[in-house]
Enzyme design. Structure first.
Site, PDB file in Angstrom:
ATOM      1  N   LYS A 148      23.531  20.751  82.962  1.00  0.00           N
ATOM      2  CA  LYS A 148      23.974  19.411  83.370  1.00  0.00           C
ATOM      3  C   LYS A 148      24.555  19.546  84.778  1.00  0.00           C
ATOM      4  CE  LYS A 148      26.845  15.481  81.929  1.00  0.00           C
ATOM      5  NZ  LYS A 148      27.574  15.340  83.199  1.00  0.00           N
ATOM      6  N   ASP A 150      26.156  18.989  88.352  1.00  0.00           N
ATOM      7  CA  ASP A 150      27.243  18.157  88.874  1.00  0.00           C
ATOM      8  C   ASP A 150      26.891  17.765  90.305  1.00  0.00           C
ATOM      9  OD1 ASP A 150      29.581  16.773  88.984  1.00  0.00           O
ATOM     10  OD2 ASP A 150      30.865  18.511  89.315  1.00  0.00           O
ATOM     11  N   TYR A 257      13.653  17.106  87.061  1.00  0.00           N
ATOM     12  CA  TYR A 257      13.694  17.406  85.629  1.00  0.00           C
ATOM     13  C   TYR A 257      13.159  16.292  84.723  1.00  0.00           C
ATOM     14  CZ  TYR A 257      18.129  14.911  86.398  1.00  0.00           C
ATOM     15  OH  TYR A 257      19.085  14.007  86.798  1.00  0.00           O
ATOM     16  N   CYS A 453      68.388   8.689  91.894  1.00  0.00           N
ATOM     17  CA  CYS A 453      67.050   8.444  92.429  1.00  0.00           C
ATOM     18  C   CYS A 453      66.901   9.193  93.755  1.00  0.00           C
ATOM     19  CB  CYS A 453      66.823   6.952  92.650  1.00  0.00           C
ATOM     20  SG  CYS A 453      65.300   6.568  93.527  1.00  0.00           S
ATOM     21  N   CYS A 456      66.592   6.183  96.695  1.00  0.00           N
ATOM     22  CA  CYS A 456      67.658   5.235  97.051  1.00  0.00           C
ATOM     23  C   CYS A 456      69.047   5.682  96.618  1.00  0.00           C
ATOM     24  CB  CYS A 456      67.351   3.852  96.474  1.00  0.00           C
ATOM     25  SG  CYS A 456      67.518   3.750  94.674  1.00  0.00           S
ATOM     26  N   CYS A 469      64.700   4.875  87.725  1.00  0.00           N
ATOM     27  CA  CYS A 469      65.680   4.498  88.739  1.00  0.00           C
ATOM     28  C   CYS A 469      66.207   3.113  88.394  1.00  0.00           C
ATOM     29  CB  CYS A 469      65.026   4.490  90.125  1.00  0.00           C
ATOM     30  SG  CYS A 469      66.020   3.675  91.397  1.00  0.00           S
TER      31      CYS A 469
END
Length: 716
Positions: A148, A150, A257, A453, A456, A469
């Site tokens: 398969k 990619d 294929y 946080c 802030c 936060c």
């Protein structure tokens, strides 16, 4: 050259035995000016024949008979004579150097649908596929097994043996026209060899070999350009170039294929469907016979492809190829099984999106070991804190990974992970990197989420396994993400207002909430770095056009925790107006399909927040007026309630839910006793499946879901 010498060369049939450029060619050519037009035409014809033959020997048979230097000289001489005597031709090998640039890639309707392949990484699912096949066909069943790849799937069409067009898979019905770009790929013949159909459409996979990918990335870095993330991205980006000469300079290759359609003329297959019995070339009644025939036509096939007699051998093939994966010069993410008999394939047929006669057995997620150099905490639009590990860069499944999710505090504690530890990194579904486990402990203890946080400084609070936060929209990180989400595809889809613009507006103090967007002027925006009057005017116009959203779009856009497009549609359908949603109690909200106790609590808490109510009122004051859509829908799914979990190839969750609702059904976000079906795609969560078991809700695969639509007369 003697006939005997030609007989010793495989693939030399039908060649001119007097062609001096097949073996041991003399490359000291006379000046082009000394040739007559007739002599030049004869030499060009022989050079084209020779170059095509040497391409075949090199790319298909992997057995060249002349040196690279001699080949290059033949190619250069051909190009020289074509230019000097104006002898260019569409199917000349010299067209590989690239044609004129185009303004955009057009679209092409496929000769026959290029359907996708159902897949799983579980052996039990593969055995179920085999059992379904054997229940529905007569006689013994054998399988063609192949890697398969990619890469990028394409359709290539030949007429009278000449290359005429190529298109990407696209949506399966139409694809992007990449004719000139594919023409530059040396393993794609401009002319077929041997006894071929008059019209032939074949399916192949364009890819960039690993070794060539690494070399090409090195050249990009040395030139100051960004390297490609992985070979598939490199192949896809290269094939979609608007300038074919750029494609020609990049090392693409192609495996073939499958025959999509074949006949004497295109008209002979114009009415063909995906039923394999209707599309094959005469005399090729199995997939394996196609595989063996392709090289005789000059089409390159993969030498790892194998014919097996039963599913046990097919599974053994997959395990063998997985072990050999790292030794291959191309990326694969599994194997594909195809029922060999074309007659049996025709009996099995297709769904609207998948072949019923093929199945992909995928490899597990790949993992690598590296060290955590730091842990940072990101703040999302709802205030949620997400710990992210910064890593010593490591290649995982062809992608360089330098950061990975640590999920939450509970996961961190369970793994006992901290800065400095060696960890195993995996990519879920070959895409999303995450830390799976600690391989070697170097640090003391585990990382602790912060009390404040990081953006802030507001206090953080823990809700279950997650941290948030408490700063709300006073936190710049939340405000930026809030503005970005408001304008995103899941929100009001405001073109031009992305991540960079949202951050810029907040940092410049122009926006304190999403309502402030509607007060921005052309002058405000045009003065910012990177903006001009034209782009500013376009954004202001986009904002003006967004003042009349549907109620569902508005509810999704304003950033209510746990409310995405699906739940927003459920709320809009149930309440019918914004004020009714604003005033709904938790009990009222829990009556909505798809809204449970947790989601109802989040919605009620959001609307009870004074700042959030103020933003909504300010949006209304600025002319944002949500309306309830009253679209006519079909009735094919009337009374059915469907829930989706996991991913479905080529479909987004929103598209699937919209499809159900367009035909009169309900698509909700959670499973309840009212749910008729749970559709389970790739990498599903566990909650909905457990709820389905508890409530006795039938579970459908995507293939079975599309079969249901077919049975109800819905074409997709």
């Amino acid at each position: 050259m003697s006939d005997a010498a030609f007989d010793d060369l495989e693939g030399a049939a039908n060649l001119d035995p007097e062609n001096p450029y097949i073996t041991n060619p003399k490359t000291a050519f006379e000046d082009a000016d000394s040739l007559s037009e007739g002599e030049a035409e004869t030499q060009v014809a022989r050079l084209r024949e020779a170059v095509r033959f040497h391409d075949y020997r090199y790319y298909v048979l992997n057995d060249p008979v002349i040196s690279d230097r001699a080949y290059d000289r033949l190619f250069e001489r051909l190009q020289e004579l074509e230019d000097a005597f104006d002898l260019r031709a569409e199917d000349s090998p010299t067209r590989r150097v690239g044609g004129e640039p185009v303004e955009e890639l057009g679209t092409v309707e496929h000769v026959a649908p290029m359907l996708s392949i159902d897949s799983s990484g579980d052996e039990s699912d593969v055995r179920e596929f085999d059992e379904r096949v054997r229940r529905n066909v007569d006689g013994d069943v054998d399988y063609v097994c192949e890697p398969k790849f990619d890469g990028l799937s394409i359709e290539i069409v030949y007429e009278d043996g000449r290359y005429v067009r190529a298109a990407t898979r696209g949506d399966g019905q139409t694809g992007e026209d990449v004719t000139e770009n594919v023409r530059t790929i040396e393993s794609v013949p401009s002319r077929l060899r041997g006894d071929h159909p008059g019209f032939l459409a074949v399916r192949g996979e364009v890819y960039m070999p690993r070794e060539a990918f690494q070399e090409h990335n090195r050249e990009r870095v040395e030139a100051g350009e960004e390297p490609f993330a992985n070979p598939r991205n490199a192949a896809a980006g290269t094939l979609r170039q608007l300038d074919p000469s750029v494609t020609a300079d990049r090392p693409l290759d192609c495996f073939f294929y499958d025959i999509l359609a074949a006949g004497e003329r295109e008209e002979d297959v114009a009415d063909a469907t995906a039923s394999r019995g209707a599309l094959g070339a005469e005399g090729l009644d199995t997939h394996w016979s196609e595989h063996e025939q392709f090289p005789d036509w000059g089409l390159k096939v993969n030498d790892r492809t194998r014919l097996v007699e039963d599913i046990e051998d097919a599974i053994a093939y997959r395990n063998e190829l997985q072990d050999a994966r790292e030794d291959l010069d191309y990326e694969i993410d599994g194997v594909v099984y195809k029922v060999n008999s074309r007659a049996q394939c025709a009996d099995l047929g297709t769904t609207s999106r998948h072949y019923r006669w093929a199945y992909a057995y995928k490899f597990p997620a790949r993992s690598e070991t590296t060290r955590i150099t730091d842990i940072v905490v990101q703040v999302g639009r709802t205030g949620r804190l997400t710990p992210v590990a910064l890593l010593e860069p490591v290649d995982v499944a062809g992608v360089t990974v330098s950061r990975a999710s640590l999920h939450n505090q509970d996961e961190i504690a369970a793994m006992d992970v901290n800065v400095g530890d060696d960890v195993r990194v995996e990519r879920a579904g070959e895409v999303i990197p995450y830390v799976d486990e600690v391989v070697e402990k170097h640090a003391t203890g585990h990382f602790e989420m912060p009390d404040e946080c990081p953006v802030c400084g507001s206090e953080t609070e823990r809700r279950g396994p997650l941290h948030y936060c408490t700063g709300g929209l006073a936190c710049p990180a939340q405000l930026k993400r809030s503005v970005e989400y408001f304008a995103s595809d899941d929100g009001l889809d405001i073109e031009g207002l992305g991540t960079e613009a949202a951050e810029q507006f907040v940092e410049e103090g122009l926006v304190d909430s999403v309502a402030d967007l509607y007060e921005l002027t052309v002058d405000d925006i045009a003065e910012l770095d990177g903006w001009g009057e034209t782009s500013a005017r376009k954004l202001v116009d986009e904002l003006a056009d967004s003042r009349d959203p549907s109620l569902a779009e508005f509810l999704a856009a304003i950033g209510i925790p746990e409310v995405g497009p699906t739940v927003a549609r459920d709320l809009a359908r149930h309440f019918g107006g914004l004020d009714a949603v604003l005033d709904a109690s938790e009990d009222d909200l829990r009556e909505v399909d798809g809204v449970g106790e947790t989601v109802a609590g989040e919605i009620r808490e959001f609307f009870e927040n004074e700042r959030n109510r103020d933003v909504i009122e300010r949006l209304r004051d600025r002319g944002v007026t949500p309306h309830v859509e009253s679209e006519e829908t079909g009735s094919e799914l009337d009374g059915l309630t469907v829930v989706f979990t996991g991913s479905v190839e080529d479909w987004t969750r929103d598209e699937l839910e919209a499809l159900v609702e367009e035909h009169g059904g309900n698509a909700t976000g959670s499973v309840s006793s009212n749910t008729d079906y749970l559709v389970v795609g790739d990498n599903p969560g566990t909650t909905k499946r457990e709820d389905a078991d508890t409530e006795g809700v039938p579970v459908l695969s995507p293939e079975e879901f599309f079969e249901l639509l077919d049975d109800r007369g819905i074409e997709v």
